[in-house]
Design an enzyme around this catalytic site. Structure first.
Site, PDB file in Angstrom:
ATOM      1  N   LYS A 241       0.882  -1.164   0.000  1.00 53.72           N
ATOM      2  CA  LYS A 241       0.000   0.000   0.000  1.00 53.72           C
ATOM      3  C   LYS A 241       0.923   1.218   0.000  1.00 53.72           C
ATOM      4  CE  LYS A 241      -4.021   1.916   2.370  1.00 53.72           C
ATOM      5  NZ  LYS A 241      -3.554   3.289   2.376  1.00 53.72           N
ATOM      6  N   ARG A 417     -16.581   1.192  -3.157  1.00 51.52           N
ATOM      7  CA  ARG A 417     -15.751   0.557  -2.149  1.00 51.52           C
ATOM      8  C   ARG A 417     -16.136  -0.914  -2.216  1.00 51.52           C
ATOM      9  NH1 ARG A 417     -12.646   3.198   1.088  1.00 51.52           N
ATOM     10  NH2 ARG A 417     -13.505   5.252   0.772  1.00 51.52           N
TER      11      ARG A 417
HETATM   12  P1  AMP Z   1      -7.114   4.956   2.081  1.00 46.68           P
HETATM   13  O1  AMP Z   1      -6.536   6.208   1.508  1.00 46.68           O
HETATM   14  O2  AMP Z   1      -6.645   4.682   3.468  1.00 46.68           O
HETATM   15  O3  AMP Z   1      -8.617   4.876   1.909  1.00 46.68           O
HETATM   16  O4  AMP Z   1      -6.513   3.714   1.252  1.00 46.68           O
HETATM   17  C1  AMP Z   1      -6.786   3.481  -0.087  1.00 46.68           C
HETATM   18  C2  AMP Z   1      -5.711   4.124  -0.926  1.00 46.68           C
HETATM   19  O5  AMP Z   1      -4.518   3.377  -0.934  1.00 46.68           O
HETATM   20  C3  AMP Z   1      -6.045   4.231  -2.367  1.00 46.68           C
HETATM   21  O6  AMP Z   1      -6.872   5.289  -2.652  1.00 46.68           O
HETATM   22  C4  AMP Z   1      -4.676   4.415  -3.010  1.00 46.68           C
HETATM   23  O7  AMP Z   1      -4.363   5.802  -3.056  1.00 46.68           O
HETATM   24  C5  AMP Z   1      -3.742   3.810  -2.060  1.00 46.68           C
HETATM   25  N1  AMP Z   1      -2.963   2.701  -2.611  1.00 46.68           N
HETATM   26  C6  AMP Z   1      -1.686   2.534  -2.272  1.00 46.68           C
HETATM   27  N2  AMP Z   1      -1.167   1.462  -2.869  1.00 46.68           N
HETATM   28  C7  AMP Z   1      -2.141   0.910  -3.632  1.00 46.68           C
HETATM   29  C8  AMP Z   1      -2.200  -0.243  -4.474  1.00 46.68           C
HETATM   30  N3  AMP Z   1      -1.146  -1.038  -4.645  1.00 46.68           N
HETATM   31  N4  AMP Z   1      -3.392  -0.498  -5.085  1.00 46.68           N
HETATM   32  C9  AMP Z   1      -4.465   0.310  -4.898  1.00 46.68           C
HETATM   33  N5  AMP Z   1      -4.460   1.409  -4.113  1.00 46.68           N
HETATM   34  C10 AMP Z   1      -3.308   1.711  -3.475  1.00 46.68           C
END
Ligand code: AMP
Length: 573
Positions: A241, A417
């Site tokens: 991530k 989502r």
């Molecule tokens: P959050 O911002 O906590 O809702 O987490 C989701 C976010 O993680 C997404 O919107 C992306 O910006 C990010 N992200 C980071 N790495 C990845 C990945 N390998 N695949 C998809 N999303 C990712």
């Protein structure tokens, strides 16, 4: 617009989904294509289609000034009305009910006209010009119409209408399958356009338009490895991530653009990526993350922060914080168009991730090692909870925030989502909260609004509930900018404290969650601090009280371990 407002009122008044769909479908069938377009867009709770980047730019202060002037009442009238309902549209209607004279019903604006005025307000420059257009429209609206004109304009429709339900109504109205409407909706990113295509039996003509961003696929939070395997198994794909800026890269002919998670064009913040993308030999759309990157290593988000919001960065800034684009998905691809007509690209939204990844790898993006600006996400597969736990441990050891776990068979679901992607985060999570109140600070922060009261969403009661107050975390420049914003978006001033328009999302880190009667949520955070502003998130995307309750349960179990082992570590972002 009166007819649309009556419909919205009726839809809001019923809780039964089937009844809502039937009401909507019956209404939509009566409209001409011209009326159908704005009617459907407004039902999605927005003045403009979602893929449209325009924002009306009319704040609370301008709305309040216009409304109080029309009703010939005191400046605080709207704030008082808002306190009673926490609903700006309703508050406007309540204030206008005391207007000296009711408007002439024969002069009531039609829905197409309202759409035109929204566009004109957006295009007008300066609060005075915007306010004048808004006032001229509102003057002709009866109270019910005014209520909904304001609700749509501010993006707060709140009639219990989810996107899926609107799509179901469009499908029912024009005798199409809901799947076909949904797919066209994903491709166009415009429910108005989709409804017109459905009405005219042309859903299969929905075309993805390059340089029109489409909504991003989102991930759902997940608890443990075992649960993830049950939901996505037997085989899952695991990626790091990345802690950067999510961005959609569009390519067409010699043109390239980058869009942020909230669909804004951010190309001029990252000219080096745009430049590198311009030369690529295909047309299409990638999904990925912009990261600060140097000497083979991803740099912390803090480093990347120096580039945020900075348009046309100088060569020096570009050299100090080099950036790269890490792609993890491809949504559409086709041969590069020449100078003439654009070649249609193949839409890959419904193709499984396995195939999308194969297509992405086949693009052979010029990597950083080769002097390019691109990389592919690091991908491994796991077939057991133990393997997943081990990969998580390794990611954490690399100081990575967590993992993204994906179902290799899943399609790309824009704006949802969905359950195809799950994010496995560190146990001691941060919370995305909504700023509902601000205060002037102390000491050197005297004179700026630096103390934020923030809230989470109580999904059961359908309202925001406060959970804490935080002072630290933002830079002086950010505080200054936000002070000006909050001054223009104050709903009510109560001494030092200002109740503000609930739209600013902040990410809050904390050490522990405790039960407390101090805040409406019944919880308080220990040592809350603002990690960063989240301008890419809307008020609908904040964390919920239900998540707080779950975290409270979890953190109690391992509190001792977490406080010593985790919370003292500086926040990784
Ligand atoms: P959050 O911002 O906590 O809702 O987490 C989701 C976010 O993680 C997404 O919107 C992306 O910006 C990010 N992200 C980071 N790495 C990845 C990945 N390998 N695949 C998809 N999303 C990712």
């Amino acid at each position: 617009m009166r007819g649309w407002s009556e419909l919205a009122e009726r839809v809001g008044g019923t809780t039964r989904t089937s009844q809502k769909t039937a009401l909507l479908a019956r209404y939509l069938t009566q409209l001409s294509s011209e009326e159908l377009r704005p009617a459907a867009v407004f039902l999605s709770g927005r003045p403009f289609p979602e893929s449209d980047q325009r924002a009306i730019g009319l704040g609370w202060a301008a709305i309040s000034a216009t409304v109080t002037q029309l009703a010939d009442t005191t400046a605080g009238a709207l704030g008082e009305a808002y306190d009673r309902s926490s609903d700006l549209g309703k508050a406007v209607a309540d204030v206008l009910a005391h207007r000296p004279e009711e408007p002439d019903p024969s002069d009531s604006p039609g829905i197409v006209e309202v759409a035109e005025v929204y566009a004109a307000i957006e295009a007008a420059s300066g609060t005075a010009a915007k306010g004048a257009l808004f006032g001229a429209l509102l003057r002709r609206c009866d109270c019910l119409t005014a209520k909904y004109v304001v609700k749509v304009l501010t993006g707060e429709l709140r009639i219990g209408l989810r996107e899926g339900l609107l799509e179901a109504a469009v499908a029912e109205a024009f005798e199409e399958s809901q799947a076909a409407v949904q797919l066209a909706g994903m491709i166009t990113g415009d429910v108005g356009e989709t409804a017109v295509l459905a009405k005219e039996g042309r859903l299969d003509e929905a075309r993805l338009r390059l340089t029109h961003p489409i909504k991003f696929m989102l991930a759902s939070p997940a608890e443990g490895a075992a649960e993830i395997m049950t939901r996505l198994g037997p085989t899952v794909w695991v990626e790091d991530k990345y802690d950067g800026i999510r961005a959609q890269l569009h390519r067409r002919g010699g043109e390239a653009r980058l869009y942020s998670r909230d669909l804004h064009d951010i190309s001029d913040q990252f000219p080096e990526i745009v430049e590198a993308a311009r030369g690529l030999p295909w047309d299409g759309i990638l999904d990925g993350e912009i990261l600060a990157y140097a000497d083979g290593h991803v740099l912390p988000f803090l480093t990347l922060q120096a580039r945020l919001g900075r348009k046309e960065p100088t060569a020096r800034v570009q050299a100090e914080v080099p950036v790269a684009y890490v792609a993890f998905d491809v949504l559409a691809v086709g041969p590069r168009s020449g100078s003439g007509a654009a070649t249609p690209v193949e839409v890959l939204l419904q193709v499984p991730l396995t195939e999308r990844r194969r297509r992405l790898e086949a693009l052979e993006l010029p990597t950083i090692a080769e002097g390019g600006r691109f990389a592919l996400s690091h991908l491994v597969s796991a077939e057991s909870a133990e393997a997943l736990d081990r990969i998580f441990g390794e990611a954490r050891a690399r100081r990575n925030e967590g993992l993204m776990v994906k179902d290799p068979q899943s399609g790309y679901s824009p704006g949802r989502r969905g359950l195809g992607w799950l994010k496995m985060k560190r146990a001691l999570a941060t919370l995305d909260c909504l700023v509902v109140g601000v205060e002037v600070g102390h000491g050197k922060r005297h004179g700026v609004l630096s103390d934020y009261t923030f809230a989470v969403r109580d999904e059961v009661k359908g309202r925001n509930v406060t959970i804490g107050k935080a002072y630290t975390g933002l830079t002086d420049a950010e505080i200054g900018e936000m002070t000006r914003w909050f001054e223009g978006h104050t709903i009510r001033q109560l001494g030092r404290f200002r109740l503000v328009e609930p739209t600013v999302v902040v990410e809050i880190a904390f050490d522990l969650i405790q039960r407390s009667t101090r805040h409406q949520s019944g919880f308080a955070l220990r040592f809350p601090r603002i990690v960063r502003l989240r301008p890419d998130k809307t008020a609908e995307e904040i964390d919920t009280l239900q998540t707080v309750e779950r975290l409270h349960r979890e953190l109690q179990v391992g509190a001792e371990y977490l406080v010593t082992a985790e919370a003292r570590k500086p926040a990784s972002r």
